[in-house]
Design an enzyme around this catalytic site. Sequence first.
Site: not given
Length: 538
Positions: A185, A330, A439, A444
């Site tokens: 990955t 995954e 942020k 956020w």
Amino acid sequence: MLALMMDRALSLPSILEYAATYHGDREVVTRTLEGPIHRYTYSGALVRAKRMANALTALGVKPGDRVATLAWSTYRHFELYYAVSGIGAILHTINPRLHPDQVAWVANHAEDSVLLFDIGFGELVGELAPKLATVKTFVAMTDRDHLQPESPAGTLVYEELIEAHSPDFDWPELDERQASGLCYTSGTTGNPKGVLYGHRSTVLHAMALVAPDAFDLSARDAVLPCAQMYHANAWCTPYAAPLVGAKLILPGRHLDGPSVCELAVAEQASFLLGVPTIWVGVLDHLDKTGQKLTTVRNVAIGGSAPTATLMRRVEDQLGATVRQIWGMTETSPMGVINTPLPRHAAEDADAGYARKLKQGRGMFGVELRIMGDDGTIQPRDGVSVGALQVRGPWVSSAYYKNDGAEVFLEDGWFDTGDIATIDPEGYLRLTDRAKDVIKSGGEWISTLDLEDAVSSHPAVALAAAIGVPDPKWDERPLLLVTLRPGQSVDPEVLKAHVAERVAKWWTPDEVRIVDELPIGPTGKVLKRELRNQIATLS
């Protein structure tokens, strides 16, 4: 008391055996790298896969050995999916878009013993050969006439191996938990991490994919995967299509708009899948030519989040239904898929696209939870935000050689690195990658929402939001966009367009129009590279 049921292992060769027996006349079609269209049936594929299984065995490949491919989506690669795993070895699909140093690194980390490569990679493999410490055998996936002279000395030829070996082969009895595939990955920091798939996990994953509320595949479909076979096993379609006897259309190397459209029309594709950048190219080609794709029923979009504008364009121009998916290497890669519930039949178009912007609902086999910063599981209220964690029978339990062990939690869950919410209906909505989140003033800001807002402007082709340092707020969002062909627009107009669609304090201080955005080897915008570029210019 144990059940009195036969204990038959779930193995990958059983999929191709089934397809050859019950759907033996269904085709596997390839746009070859040599040029012509190649077509044969699942029956023919099984014969050649068995010949290659004999060839690999004769070359000394043993159970557990890693056999690497540096190849595009072709029928020869399809054969190796079954031949390599079927003899108990592990198919290591290497992404050829990686930097050559990374190709060498993953081959050495995996300790590959054989490397099979497509034409076009002869020069690259020739240069890399001295750096590949464990590779003893090189095989060019072509015929003698197309063998590149730059290939390593002693390179074998795939078609000659096929011809030299018998199709008489009995697949060995394998433990279904035996490793079958290895894919690295690029979604993690540092060196790539190896995800080691198994026969059981892959068969279960393929069975889940074909369900009506997933890819909804059957023998009546013609599947065109525009995710390459090195990219999380082309999202498992080389296993899912033969599992139900669907026609499989392999695009070779070229995934540009004209090439995809030509193949989809010629082969009457009914199911397409790929990352958003693929569909931008397809739709722009359709706009330019007036061509129609009349046979497409469903389009699955994943890899990165599509905008509402892109989904509307796909559905309007193709007459197909978009199914957004989320997953990772995954997770084999399917994690969730966005299909409607019965109650959504009455929703209007705007409500439908608001729902489709969510990545999707969990499917049987994948469990999801949102973990807050305080270590508590967050409620499924569509508001509470936290780290997305997953577990299931086709979710990785560790990286190969135990690299990056910190993301595999003690209680058996995998921390995906995504920030998300789950609503009361079970729909997952990603707000960011943890490494990409902005942020500002301690709060956020969702880069995905900013990108969707600006992409709803008709002039915008692609967008990327990143955080840039700010002395007062720590970070503020910067939006970078590319425009569709022939379009022009003032950046301040785009900024105002975004301001109408997001919270006031989310509005970026700047929208910057660029010629192109850096696209990684799996079709995603490389935000880390963007941040580095911006920091260099600052």
